[in-house]
Design an enzyme around this catalytic site. Structure first.
Site, PDB file in Angstrom:
ATOM      1  N   GLY A  46       0.834  -1.199   0.000  1.00 41.76           N
ATOM      2  CA  GLY A  46       0.000   0.000   0.000  1.00 41.76           C
ATOM      3  C   GLY A  46       0.862   1.240   0.000  1.00 41.76           C
ATOM      4  O   GLY A  46       2.005   1.226   0.484  1.00 41.76           O
ATOM      5  N   GLN A  51       2.607  10.104   1.363  1.00 43.28           N
ATOM      6  CA  GLN A  51       3.924   9.466   1.464  1.00 43.28           C
ATOM      7  C   GLN A  51       4.844   9.884   0.323  1.00 43.28           C
ATOM      8  O   GLN A  51       6.052   9.671   0.393  1.00 43.28           O
ATOM      9  CB  GLN A  51       3.783   7.935   1.468  1.00 43.28           C
ATOM     10  CG  GLN A  51       3.127   7.405   2.730  1.00 43.28           C
ATOM     11  CD  GLN A  51       3.039   5.900   2.685  1.00 43.28           C
ATOM     12  OE1 GLN A  51       2.100   5.353   2.116  1.00 43.28           O
ATOM     13  NE2 GLN A  51       4.006   5.217   3.258  1.00 43.28           N
ATOM     14  N   CYS A  95       5.504  -0.014   7.329  1.00 44.45           N
ATOM     15  CA  CYS A  95       5.108   1.090   6.455  1.00 44.45           C
ATOM     16  C   CYS A  95       6.340   1.501   5.658  1.00 44.45           C
ATOM     17  O   CYS A  95       7.440   1.563   6.221  1.00 44.45           O
ATOM     18  CB  CYS A  95       4.628   2.252   7.325  1.00 44.45           C
ATOM     19  SG  CYS A  95       4.198   3.738   6.394  1.00 44.45           S
ATOM     20  N   LEU A  96       6.152   1.796   4.369  1.00 47.98           N
ATOM     21  CA  LEU A  96       7.285   2.193   3.541  1.00 47.98           C
ATOM     22  C   LEU A  96       7.929   3.488   4.045  1.00 47.98           C
ATOM     23  O   LEU A  96       9.097   3.745   3.760  1.00 47.98           O
ATOM     24  CB  LEU A  96       6.847   2.345   2.078  1.00 47.98           C
ATOM     25  CG  LEU A  96       6.410   1.045   1.381  1.00 47.98           C
ATOM     26  CD1 LEU A  96       5.897   1.344  -0.018  1.00 47.98           C
ATOM     27  CD2 LEU A  96       7.541   0.027   1.346  1.00 47.98           C
ATOM     28  N   HIS A 137      -4.793   1.131   7.071  1.00 47.23           N
ATOM     29  CA  HIS A 137      -3.485   1.788   7.199  1.00 47.23           C
ATOM     30  C   HIS A 137      -3.369   2.967   6.217  1.00 47.23           C
ATOM     31  O   HIS A 137      -2.940   4.058   6.590  1.00 47.23           O
ATOM     32  CB  HIS A 137      -2.397   0.734   6.951  1.00 47.23           C
ATOM     33  CG  HIS A 137      -0.995   1.242   6.984  1.00 47.23           C
ATOM     34  ND1 HIS A 137      -0.070   0.829   7.926  1.00 47.23           N
ATOM     35  CD2 HIS A 137      -0.333   2.115   6.185  1.00 47.23           C
ATOM     36  CE1 HIS A 137       1.080   1.454   7.704  1.00 47.23           C
ATOM     37  NE2 HIS A 137       0.955   2.223   6.654  1.00 47.23           N
ATOM     38  N   GLU A 138      -3.773   2.741   4.961  1.00 47.82           N
ATOM     39  CA  GLU A 138      -3.626   3.790   3.940  1.00 47.82           C
ATOM     40  C   GLU A 138      -4.600   4.933   4.193  1.00 47.82           C
ATOM     41  O   GLU A 138      -4.253   6.107   4.011  1.00 47.82           O
ATOM     42  CB  GLU A 138      -3.802   3.219   2.532  1.00 47.82           C
ATOM     43  CG  GLU A 138      -2.812   2.126   2.142  1.00 47.82           C
ATOM     44  CD  GLU A 138      -1.369   2.428   2.504  1.00 47.82           C
ATOM     45  OE1 GLU A 138      -0.959   3.600   2.419  1.00 47.82           O
ATOM     46  OE2 GLU A 138      -0.655   1.496   2.907  1.00 47.82           O
ATOM     47  N   HIS A 141      -3.334   7.212   6.720  1.00 47.78           N
ATOM     48  CA  HIS A 141      -2.338   8.152   6.166  1.00 47.78           C
ATOM     49  C   HIS A 141      -3.010   9.426   5.656  1.00 47.78           C
ATOM     50  O   HIS A 141      -2.462  10.517   5.781  1.00 47.78           O
ATOM     51  CB  HIS A 141      -1.596   7.526   4.979  1.00 47.78           C
ATOM     52  CG  HIS A 141      -0.367   6.750   5.344  1.00 47.78           C
ATOM     53  ND1 HIS A 141       0.685   7.301   6.018  1.00 47.78           N
ATOM     54  CD2 HIS A 141      -0.013   5.455   5.098  1.00 47.78           C
ATOM     55  CE1 HIS A 141       1.645   6.378   6.178  1.00 47.78           C
ATOM     56  NE2 HIS A 141       1.234   5.243   5.630  1.00 47.78           N
TER      57      HIS A 141
HETATM   58 NI    NI Z   1       2.180   3.420   5.536  1.00 47.93          NI
END
Ligand code: NI
Length: 170
Positions: A46, A51, A95-96, A137-138, A141
């Site tokens: 995701g 991000q 998370c990236l 999660h997304e 964000h």
């Molecule tokens: Ni994330």
């Protein structure tokens, strides 16, 4: 398509509430294409617009719950909202934007999301397990929330692997 730079912990973009889309234009299409490519390259499941430094409400999620012969595919969500959820799952999440950090987060087992596609068509999509986790999660964000806020403890990759080995040994 182009790779975008993934912002990491501490960058102010990650902590802002993002603005919804009112217009579904070429700029959005390019962003979604770039986000999909960036997510794949980083082996993520995701990625949300903040991000990559864009404070707008869109994200991409990799649907990994596919039949044996099926291929994983990317779901694009513009202005997504969770309209229903049930069940509960507890598991480690990453998370990236927080490379090498993992934390245990409780999420619903099943969620239904209402969103728009890149052309402005509204649709609903269901997610189970990892996909439900990724949707939550997304969408967090997009409200400036990051998963580490929900964790009591953050593990490194080595600690996470050690934990899994311990569990496998039981
Ligand atoms: Ni994330």
């Amino acid at each position: 398509m182009a790779l975008r730079n993934i912002l990491t912990e501490g960058n102010p973009s990650l902590y802002k509430v993002c603005r919804p889309y009112g217009e579904f234009n070429q700029r959005l299409a390019v962003l979604l294409d770039d986000m999909a490519e960036t997510m794949k390259k980083a082996n993520g499941v995701g990625l949300a617009a903040p991000q990559v430094g864009i404070a707008r409400r869109c994200c991409v999620v990799l649907e990994t719950n596919v039949e044996d012969e099926g291929e994983e595919y990317i779901i694009e969500l513009v202005n997504p909202e969770i309209i229903a959820f049930d069940g509960e799952q507890e598991g480690y999440e990453g998370c990236l934007s927080f490379p090498g950090q993992y934390g245990c987060v409780k999420r619903p087992e099943h969620v239904v999301v209402r969103a728009f596609d890149r052309h402005g068509n509204q649709f609903e999509v269901e997610g189970f397990g990892l996909t439900a986790r990724a949707f939550c999660h997304e969408i967090d964000h997009l409200d400036g929330h990051v998963f580490v806020e929900k964790c009591d403890e953050i593990l490194t990759e080595e600690e996470l692997m050690a934990l899994h080995e311990e569990e496998d040994g039981e």
